[in-house]
Design an enzyme around this catalytic site. Structure first.
Site, PDB file in Angstrom:
ATOM      1  N   SER A 134     -43.117  26.474 121.862  1.00 18.81           N
ATOM      2  CA  SER A 134     -43.612  25.342 121.075  1.00 18.81           C
ATOM      3  C   SER A 134     -44.705  25.773 120.117  1.00 18.81           C
ATOM      4  O   SER A 134     -45.093  24.994 119.245  1.00 18.81           O
ATOM      5  CB  SER A 134     -44.222  24.288 122.009  1.00 18.81           C
ATOM      6  OG  SER A 134     -43.261  23.823 122.903  1.00 18.81           O
TER       7      SER A 134
ATOM      8  N   HIS B 112     -36.452  26.196 118.138  1.00 19.54           N
ATOM      9  CA  HIS B 112     -37.291  25.243 118.886  1.00 19.54           C
ATOM     10  C   HIS B 112     -36.590  23.892 119.015  1.00 19.54           C
ATOM     11  O   HIS B 112     -36.589  23.084 118.085  1.00 19.54           O
ATOM     12  CB  HIS B 112     -38.643  25.118 118.159  1.00 19.54           C
ATOM     13  CG  HIS B 112     -39.607  24.215 118.842  1.00 19.54           C
ATOM     14  ND1 HIS B 112     -40.469  23.382 118.166  1.00 19.54           N
ATOM     15  CD2 HIS B 112     -39.843  23.992 120.164  1.00 19.54           C
ATOM     16  CE1 HIS B 112     -41.186  22.696 119.036  1.00 19.54           C
ATOM     17  NE2 HIS B 112     -40.831  23.043 120.242  1.00 19.54           N
TER      18      HIS B 112
ATOM     19  N   GLU C 229     -36.215  23.123 115.155  1.00 18.46           N
ATOM     20  CA  GLU C 229     -36.990  23.917 114.187  1.00 18.46           C
ATOM     21  C   GLU C 229     -36.529  25.368 114.267  1.00 18.46           C
ATOM     22  O   GLU C 229     -36.378  25.897 115.373  1.00 18.46           O
ATOM     23  CB  GLU C 229     -38.485  23.876 114.525  1.00 18.46           C
ATOM     24  CG  GLU C 229     -39.231  22.698 113.962  1.00 18.46           C
ATOM     25  CD  GLU C 229     -40.718  22.743 114.331  1.00 18.46           C
ATOM     26  OE1 GLU C 229     -41.538  22.835 113.427  1.00 18.46           O
ATOM     27  OE2 GLU C 229     -41.049  22.668 115.531  1.00 18.46           O
TER      28      GLU C 229
ATOM     29  N   ASN D  69     -45.219  20.316 116.367  1.00 23.28           N
ATOM     30  CA  ASN D  69     -46.341  20.308 117.316  1.00 23.28           C
ATOM     31  C   ASN D  69     -47.692  20.496 116.642  1.00 23.28           C
ATOM     32  O   ASN D  69     -48.719  20.109 117.197  1.00 23.28           O
ATOM     33  CB  ASN D  69     -46.122  21.357 118.403  1.00 23.28           C
ATOM     34  CG  ASN D  69     -45.033  20.906 119.359  1.00 23.28           C
ATOM     35  OD1 ASN D  69     -44.930  19.730 119.655  1.00 23.28           O
ATOM     36  ND2 ASN D  69     -44.208  21.823 119.806  1.00 23.28           N
TER      37      ASN D  69
HETATM   38  P1  NAD Z   1     -40.867  23.592 132.539  1.00 23.08           P
HETATM   39  O1  NAD Z   1     -42.176  23.776 133.222  1.00 23.08           O
HETATM   40  O2  NAD Z   1     -40.065  22.349 132.788  1.00 23.08           O
HETATM   41  O3  NAD Z   1     -39.888  24.831 132.854  1.00 23.08           O
HETATM   42  C1  NAD Z   1     -40.259  26.172 132.730  1.00 23.08           C
HETATM   43  C2  NAD Z   1     -39.325  26.988 133.636  1.00 23.08           C
HETATM   44  O4  NAD Z   1     -39.554  28.384 133.378  1.00 23.08           O
HETATM   45  C3  NAD Z   1     -39.586  26.749 135.131  1.00 23.08           C
HETATM   46  O5  NAD Z   1     -38.392  26.357 135.769  1.00 23.08           O
HETATM   47  C4  NAD Z   1     -40.073  28.113 135.618  1.00 23.08           C
HETATM   48  O6  NAD Z   1     -39.669  28.414 136.946  1.00 23.08           O
HETATM   49  C5  NAD Z   1     -39.402  29.031 134.608  1.00 23.08           C
HETATM   50  N1  NAD Z   1     -39.994  30.362 134.551  1.00 23.08           N
HETATM   51  C6  NAD Z   1     -41.321  30.701 134.597  1.00 23.08           C
HETATM   52  N2  NAD Z   1     -41.447  32.038 134.531  1.00 23.08           N
HETATM   53  C7  NAD Z   1     -40.185  32.557 134.431  1.00 23.08           C
HETATM   54  C8  NAD Z   1     -39.669  33.881 134.324  1.00 23.08           C
HETATM   55  N3  NAD Z   1     -40.473  34.926 134.308  1.00 23.08           N
HETATM   56  N4  NAD Z   1     -38.328  34.036 134.230  1.00 23.08           N
HETATM   57  C9  NAD Z   1     -37.510  32.963 134.253  1.00 23.08           C
HETATM   58  N5  NAD Z   1     -37.938  31.684 134.349  1.00 23.08           N
HETATM   59  C10 NAD Z   1     -39.258  31.485 134.434  1.00 23.08           C
HETATM   60  O7  NAD Z   1     -41.176  23.769 130.978  1.00 23.08           O
HETATM   61  P2  NAD Z   1     -40.326  23.210 129.726  1.00 23.08           P
HETATM   62  O8  NAD Z   1     -40.876  21.892 129.330  1.00 23.08           O
HETATM   63  O9  NAD Z   1     -38.870  23.367 130.022  1.00 23.08           O
HETATM   64  O10 NAD Z   1     -40.778  24.241 128.590  1.00 23.08           O
HETATM   65  C11 NAD Z   1     -40.151  25.496 128.447  1.00 23.08           C
HETATM   66  C12 NAD Z   1     -40.422  26.032 127.052  1.00 23.08           C
HETATM   67  O11 NAD Z   1     -39.927  25.097 126.077  1.00 23.08           O
HETATM   68  C13 NAD Z   1     -41.907  26.239 126.728  1.00 23.08           C
HETATM   69  O12 NAD Z   1     -42.025  27.355 125.877  1.00 23.08           O
HETATM   70  C14 NAD Z   1     -42.260  24.955 126.001  1.00 23.08           C
HETATM   71  O13 NAD Z   1     -43.359  25.118 125.129  1.00 23.08           O
HETATM   72  C15 NAD Z   1     -40.983  24.725 125.213  1.00 23.08           C
HETATM   73  N6  NAD Z   1     -40.755  23.336 124.781  1.00 23.08           N
HETATM   74  C16 NAD Z   1     -41.104  22.288 125.598  1.00 23.08           C
HETATM   75  C17 NAD Z   1     -40.877  20.987 125.156  1.00 23.08           C
HETATM   76  C18 NAD Z   1     -41.244  19.811 126.027  1.00 23.08           C
HETATM   77  O14 NAD Z   1     -41.292  18.683 125.524  1.00 23.08           O
HETATM   78  N7  NAD Z   1     -41.484  19.993 127.308  1.00 23.08           N
HETATM   79  C19 NAD Z   1     -40.286  20.748 123.918  1.00 23.08           C
HETATM   80  C20 NAD Z   1     -39.914  21.835 123.126  1.00 23.08           C
HETATM   81  C21 NAD Z   1     -40.168  23.131 123.569  1.00 23.08           C
END
Ligand code: NAD
Length: 291
Positions: free
Chosen positions: A119, A140, A152, A190
């Site tokens: 993000s 993204h 994005e 963001n």
């Molecule tokens: P989340 O906390 O729901 O999930 C993250 C996952 O990554 C978890 O299941 C965790 O176990 C896993 N993980 C951690 N370390 C790991 C590793 N070394 N190898 C494999 N898996 C691993 O988070 P999310 O909301 O799904 O966000 C994930 C990414 O997407 C982030 O970079 C976030 O910034 C981005 N993002 C989030 C949103 C949102 O609204 N939540 C929107 C767009 C982008």
């Protein structure tokens, strides 16, 4: 460059959504996560989200079955090296993402492209930790992935045109719309959205309004479909804080300082919907404000 098989790293809310839309549009998907619970839950989550689309009539039962047939979950990150594209969607921490790319690189086929769903973190810096910065970019997706139209696309300084073109074609094949952003902290969505959420948390912190009055004010007064605190819980408060920290560090401007109350919620492990508590408590029938 033809993309047939896609690896997805991280089976959290974003990774599961990305795997869902890819499998539905005909890509073979290999999904991994270090957390066994996340791996075990992923197919059921995708299945239930597909059920909602079947109920609405936007997906047929056959499409659902075919999509689930194209989704495989593995504990082995190394297996993703043989896909045509790997999309990293793990926790928003630079060390986590860097470690994933460094572990993956020795297993990569020469043609494999790398993408991150970060993000906010520098695409150029993440790309520089791999052996192929020209085949690396930011893709993204927005949350929830099956419903949100925008993706994005962010080029790092070295991203080549073939890689960008292949990513654009992938986004279009998913029926989504791409917006191109330059590689500056938090890109477009963001950069604008998260400081607004942080400001709403400051308003709560300073007693300008309660959780309910702040969310009601922005829903009815600014015509936002969700209030900023409700949205923060939906995104994940750890992710919101991580993005504010990237903005604050990246621009060295105090206007991006994360609200101490946001940090406090994250310290408590109250991360929003995913932990059932944040600015609202989701453990009962209806969400109850926690302040
Ligand atoms: P989340 O906390 O729901 O999930 C993250 C996952 O990554 C978890 O299941 C965790 O176990 C896993 N993980 C951690 N370390 C790991 C590793 N070394 N190898 C494999 N898996 C691993 O988070 P999310 O909301 O799904 O966000 C994930 C990414 O997407 C982030 O970079 C976030 O910034 C981005 N993002 C989030 C949103 C949102 O609204 N939540 C929107 C767009 C982008």
């Amino acid at each position: 460059m033809t993309i047939r098989m896609v690896g997805v790293v991280g089976a959290g809310q974003m990774g599961v959504g990305i795997a869902h839309v890819l499998a539905l549009k005909g890509y073979e998907v290999l999904l991994t996560d270090t957390n066994p619970d996340a791996r075990a839950a992923a197919p059921g989550l995708v299945g239930r989200n597909l059920d909602r689309q079947v109920a609405k009539g936007s997906v047929t039962a056959q499409d659902k079955a075919a999509a689930l047939g194209r989704l495989r979950v593995t504990p082995e990150l190394s297996l993703l090296g043989q896909t045509d594209l790997v999309i990293e969607a793990a926790t928003e921490r630079e060390q986590v993402k860097t470690a994933i790319f460094e572990s993956l690189v020795p297993h990569l086929a020469s043609h494999t492209m790398l993408a991150t769903n970060t993000s906010s973190i520098s695409i150029t810096r993440l790309a520089s930790r791999t052996d192929r910065p020209e085949k690396f970019l930011g893709v993204h997706f927005m949350n929830p992935v099956p419903l949100m139209q925008l993706v994005e696309l962010i080029r790092g300084i070295a991203t080549d045109e073939a890689t960008f073109g292949a990513a654009l074609a992938l986004v279009e094949s998913l029926g989504k719309t791409a917006a191109t952003a330059e590689d500056f902290p938090a890109f477009i969505v963001n950069r604008i959205l998260i400081p607004m959420i942080n400001e709403a948390i400051y308003a709560l912190f300073e007693g300008v309004g309660t959780v309910t009055s702040i969310d009601t004010a922005m829903k009815l007064g600014a015509n936002h479909p969700m209030g900023p605190l409700e949205l923060a819980d939906f995104i994940g408060l750890d992710t919101c804080l991580a993005i504010m920290n990237v903005l604050h560090d990246g621009f060295a401007d105090t206007k991006y300082r994360p609200c101490p109350l946001l940090a406090k919620y994250v310290e408590a492990g109250w991360l929003g919907r995913k932990t059932k508590r944040g600015f609202y408590d989701y453990r009962g029938e209806t969400p109850v404000p926690t302040r």
